[in-house]
Design a protein around this motif. Structure first.
Motif, mmCIF file in Angstrom:
data_model
loop_
_atom_site.group_PDB
_atom_site.id
_atom_site.type_symbol
_atom_site.label_atom_id
_atom_site.label_comp_id
_atom_site.label_asym_id
_atom_site.label_seq_id
_atom_site.Cartn_x
_atom_site.Cartn_y
_atom_site.Cartn_z
ATOM 1 N N GLY A 1 36.353 42.250 43.723
ATOM 2 C CA GLY A 1 35.964 43.406 42.930
ATOM 3 C C GLY A 1 36.099 43.214 41.438
ATOM 4 O O GLY A 1 35.950 44.170 40.664
ATOM 5 N N THR A 2 36.355 41.981 41.012
ATOM 6 C CA THR A 2 36.497 41.690 39.585
ATOM 7 C C THR A 2 35.127 41.476 38.951
ATOM 8 O O THR A 2 34.275 40.769 39.515
ATOM 9 C CB THR A 2 37.358 40.436 39.375
ATOM 10 N N THR A 3 34.908 42.075 37.786
ATOM 11 C CA THR A 3 33.614 41.960 37.097
ATOM 12 C C THR A 3 33.328 40.509 36.731
ATOM 13 O O THR A 3 34.209 39.789 36.238
ATOM 14 C CB THR A 3 33.612 42.821 35.824
ATOM 15 N N LEU A 4 32.102 40.106 36.962
ATOM 16 C CA LEU A 4 31.657 38.772 36.572
ATOM 17 C C LEU A 4 31.026 38.848 35.194
ATOM 18 O O LEU A 4 30.183 39.722 34.938
ATOM 19 C CB LEU A 4 30.651 38.240 37.588
ATOM 20 N N TRP A 5 31.407 37.935 34.291
ATOM 21 C CA TRP A 5 30.935 37.957 32.912
ATOM 22 C C TRP A 5 30.175 36.678 32.579
ATOM 23 O O TRP A 5 30.491 35.607 33.107
ATOM 24 C CB TRP A 5 32.106 38.073 31.939
ATOM 25 N N VAL A 6 29.192 36.800 31.680
ATOM 26 C CA VAL A 6 28.587 35.615 31.096
ATOM 27 C C VAL A 6 29.678 34.885 30.316
ATOM 28 O O VAL A 6 30.426 35.501 29.550
ATOM 29 C CB VAL A 6 27.418 35.989 30.169
ATOM 30 N N GLY A 7 29.779 33.559 30.518
ATOM 31 C CA GLY A 7 30.907 32.814 29.986
ATOM 32 C C GLY A 7 30.813 32.506 28.506
ATOM 33 O O GLY A 7 29.738 32.563 27.896
ATOM 34 N N ARG A 8 31.933 32.151 27.946
ATOM 35 C CA ARG A 8 32.019 31.843 26.514
ATOM 36 C C ARG A 8 31.124 30.667 26.146
ATOM 37 O O ARG A 8 30.497 30.668 25.079
ATOM 38 C CB ARG A 8 33.468 31.555 26.137
ATOM 39 N N ALA B 1 33.237 48.081 28.630
ATOM 40 C CA ALA B 1 34.021 47.249 27.713
ATOM 41 C C ALA B 1 33.178 46.072 27.242
ATOM 42 O O ALA B 1 32.209 45.678 27.897
ATOM 43 C CB ALA B 1 35.282 46.739 28.412
ATOM 44 N N ASP B 2 33.537 45.522 26.080
ATOM 45 C CA ASP B 2 32.864 44.320 25.599
ATOM 46 C C ASP B 2 33.105 43.158 26.564
ATOM 47 O O ASP B 2 34.136 43.090 27.241
ATOM 48 C CB ASP B 2 33.403 43.919 24.218
ATOM 49 N N ASN B 3 32.140 42.261 26.624
ATOM 50 C CA ASN B 3 32.370 41.005 27.324
ATOM 51 C C ASN B 3 33.620 40.355 26.717
ATOM 52 O O ASN B 3 33.664 40.097 25.502
ATOM 53 C CB ASN B 3 31.161 40.090 27.152
ATOM 54 N N PRO B 4 34.645 40.097 27.501
ATOM 55 C CA PRO B 4 35.882 39.554 26.922
ATOM 56 C C PRO B 4 35.711 38.176 26.292
ATOM 57 O O PRO B 4 36.592 37.731 25.542
ATOM 58 C CB PRO B 4 36.833 39.494 28.126
#
Length: 693
Positions: free
Chosen positions: A400-407, A449-452
């Motif tokens: 259930g953790t959000t998947l983000w576009v990577g750094r 939230a912003d992409n971390p």
């Protein structure tokens, strides 16, 4: 649709003619507490604090002036007449007989804004105290909205004057106005008439009496002219008298607002104001999808039901469009910001025989534009999107953790696009960025939230200013925990997915027409929107309705001291070139209204970011009571917390004190000089010397 209308009262404010009857003993006693004698006042110039007193009755006129003070950074104290616990205006509230810091008499307010000329009652103790204070220290007073009568230096309207609805009326700035507080106006000022079915502004025009100098007037029946704005000098006091109703959004007020503040502060105040306009053209080198009038959506968008998943006949500038853009810039005297996707241009070139005349033309003319990095291929840089549902949602892993576009991908998109431009000789500033769809920043409701990884990617590439959408986030903020900040941009209602006026009008009708009239009905469910009374004709709706409305909205931002850029898309420079009629209208209306000493300021994105950051720091310092500023004779002294840059507006000829000698202060704008400034080395205050004449 932005209605742009706030109704203004059509009746006279409740007031009474000035009686002039103030108890002689009370006046003498109050004067004694403020200034011991006229001789002492002549020998010792008082300290006058650079703060404005605003007495507010809740009306739109005082609200408008308050908004101007706040927007330009002028410190003020507001007294709410409707608050039973408000402070009482007396000698102690308004002044001190001897300031502890300077030993001089102290005036706590440099100017006073009242709802009308006798807001406390003509014979009240508070009115007497205020008038005595104004006489003793030479403090000006603005009567925000009153009627034409002898108590403010005007004849009654039935004595050769006029009263009624001013919508569509063209007033004139008088010779005294053009050499005085409204010297930045060209001469004619048209009152807005946005809807012929609604009375938007009511006024009283009176013929001046002795002691009254008219600044804005209109012709009246029987010959001659009658005043709407002017200065009344009597009983040792000065009042700026305004006899028409207005609110902070109306163009006539916005045009006059700068001059009202200048008159109120005698040309010396904290804060500064400019008229800004910059336009970002997104997606340069990339194609944009096209609206489908049959499907009422844009094929290729995940929520476009009924299409085959692929957009057809995309909209993209040609070399001829690029030539036109360069020629238009030269003829209009205005520079566009090209927000580019180099990788999209390379892909187009590969798919079209290895040549791209558009890129060749824009690169050849690269020095004529400003350029902003828009990422290499314009991907969505926030969470990984799950488009299997409408609306989309952020994808998650099994936990259930959000998947983000990577750094790495974020940083690569920024870096590759910058390097592409450098390789073409395009002048691009590494500190500026616009992500595709403002992605990476929080996007409600799906991505709160912003992409971390965004803040780190910005730091990797030296980005200090990244664009955000003003309609979603109007305030500047930091990105994540990084040093970069947002630069909010105004979206213009010239859509990214249209190339012709007919397409634009069709989509506009779909959004702003009720379900009963064949539209989406969005305008019915959105409290911030207004439905069209009937669908616009596709042949004429763009030119007759959309262009003037969008130009009016953009100009309202310009006149509101708002530096935020506007943004459109490269599609708006293609095919029927829909952007130009809007900008032509904005520029023409502006230049007809303002004199040459108040040119449009066309800031770069980093300059807007810096301006907004300075304003935020200044506002916080003022709100916390950490700013001390006052005038003694021709000397202005300002002290603010270390690191806070101070905005100051002063007359031409003002000089800033250095450790040794002085230097000319500020830059000229609208007949004054102003700047953001800090103390010189080894100094703790900003000290300015005003001209003596």
């Amino acid at each position: 649709m932005d209605s742009g209308r706030i109704r203004t009262p059509r009746t006279a404010p409740r007031t009474a003619p000035r009686t002039g009857r103030i108890a002689a003993l009370a006046t003498a006693a109050l004067l004694a507490t403020v200034v011991p004698s006229a001789q002492a006042a002549a020998e010792t110039a008082p300290r006058v604090d650079l703060t404005v007193l605003v007495v507010d009755d809740g009306g739109s006129a005082v609200g408008a002036i308050t908004a101007e003070l706040k927007g330009s950074g002028v410190p003020y104290r507001r007294i709410d007449l409707n608050d039973p616990n408000r402070p009482v205006l007396d000698a102690a509230f308004l002044s001190e007989p001897s300031d502890s810091a300077t030993g001089r008499p102290r005036a706590k307010y440099q100017g006073v804004v009242l709802p009308h000329e006798s807001a406390f009652g003509p014979d009240s103790a508070e009115q007497a105290a205020l008038q005595t204070y104004e006489r003793a220290f030479g403090i000006p007073q603005v009567d925000a909205y009153t009627w034409s009568h002898p108590g403010v230096g005007l004849d009654y309207t039935d004595q050769g004057g006029w009263s009624g609805v001013l919508d569509g009326t063209t007033a004139g700035v008088t010779a005294a106005g053009r050499t005085g507080p409204f010297r930045y106006l060209a001469g004619a000022l048209a009152f807005e008439d946005n809807d012929p079915t609604i009375a938007e502004s009511y006024g009283y025009a009176g013929r001046p009496r002795a002691g009254y100098t008219s600044y804005l007037d209109i012709p009246v029946d029987g010959g001659g002219r009658a005043s709407l704005v002017g200065e009344y000098a009597a009983d040792g006091r000065r009042e700026l008298v305004v006899t028409f109703a207005y609110n902070q959004y109306q163009r006539q007020f916005r045009a006059l607002a700068r001059g009202i503040v200048d008159w109120l502060t005698q040309g010396v105040h904290l804060g500064q104001s400019r008229n800004y306009l910059s336009v970002h053209v997104d997606d340069v080198f990339a194609p944009d999808a096209r609206w489908d009038p049959a499907l009422n959506c844009t094929p290729g968008d995940f929520d476009c039901v009924g299409d085959d998943g692929e957009g057809v006949n995309p909209i993209r500038m040609t070399a001829a469009d690029a030539q036109y853009a360069a020629a238009w810039q030269k003829s209009s005297g205005f520079t566009l910001d090209m927000v580019y996707n180099g990788g999209q241009g390379e892909q187009w070139k590969t798919e079209h025989g290895g040549t791209d005349p558009l890129t060749d033309r824009l690169v050849a003319d690269r020095a004529q534009y400003r350029w902003i990095n828009h990422t290499y291929t314009h991907p969505f840089l926030g969470c990984v999107q799950d488009n299997t549902v409408v609306p989309w949602r952020c994808a998650t892993d099994t936990a259930g953790t959000t998947l983000w576009v990577g750094r790495s991908e974020l940083s690569g998109q920024i870096r590759d696009n910058h390097n592409w431009a450098v390789g073409k000789g395009i002048p691009v500033d590494r500190s500026e960025l616009v992500t595709g769809e403002h992605s990476g920043l929080r996007t409600l409701p799906q991505q709160p939230a912003d992409n971390p990884h965004l803040a780190g990617a910005l730091a990797d590439n030296g980005v200090k200013w990244t664009a955000s959408d003003n309609s979603r986030e109007p305030e500047q903020r930091a990105v994540g925990t990084g040093a970069a900040k947002t630069v909010p941009r105004h979206p213009m209602n010239v859509y990214y997915n249209v190339g012709t006026a007919a397409e634009m009008t069709d989509e506009y009708n779909w959004i702003y027409t009720s379900r009963a009239d064949g539209g989406s009905g969005v305008c019915e469910s959105n409290p911030a929107s207004t439905c069209l009374p009937a669908p616009l004709p596709t042949a004429t709706g763009y030119a007759d309705h959309i262009v003037p409305q969008e130009a009016r909205t953009a100009l309202s931002h310009v006149l509101g001291n708002d530096p935020r850029p506007h943004y459109v898309h490269q599609s708006n420079l293609a095919e029927e070139r829909l952007l130009y009629p809007v900008l032509d209208r904005v520029l023409a209306d502006y230049r007809a209204l303002f004199a040459a000493n108040a040119p449009l300021v066309n800031p770069a994105q980093k300059d807007v970011g810096t301006e907004l950051a300075r304003r935020a720091a200044w506002g916080q310092a003022v709100a916390a009571g950490k700013v001390t500023a006052y005038r003694i004779g021709t000397t202005v002294t300002v002290k603010a917390p270390s690191g806070v840059t101070v905005p100051v507006t002063v007359p031409e000829g003002t000089r800033k004190r250095l450790l040794l000698g002085t230097t000319a202060f500020g830059t000229p704008y609208a007949g004054t000089r102003s700047a953001w400034t800090t103390p010189e080395p080894l100094q703790t205050t900003v000290t300015l010397t005003l001209p003596t004449a």
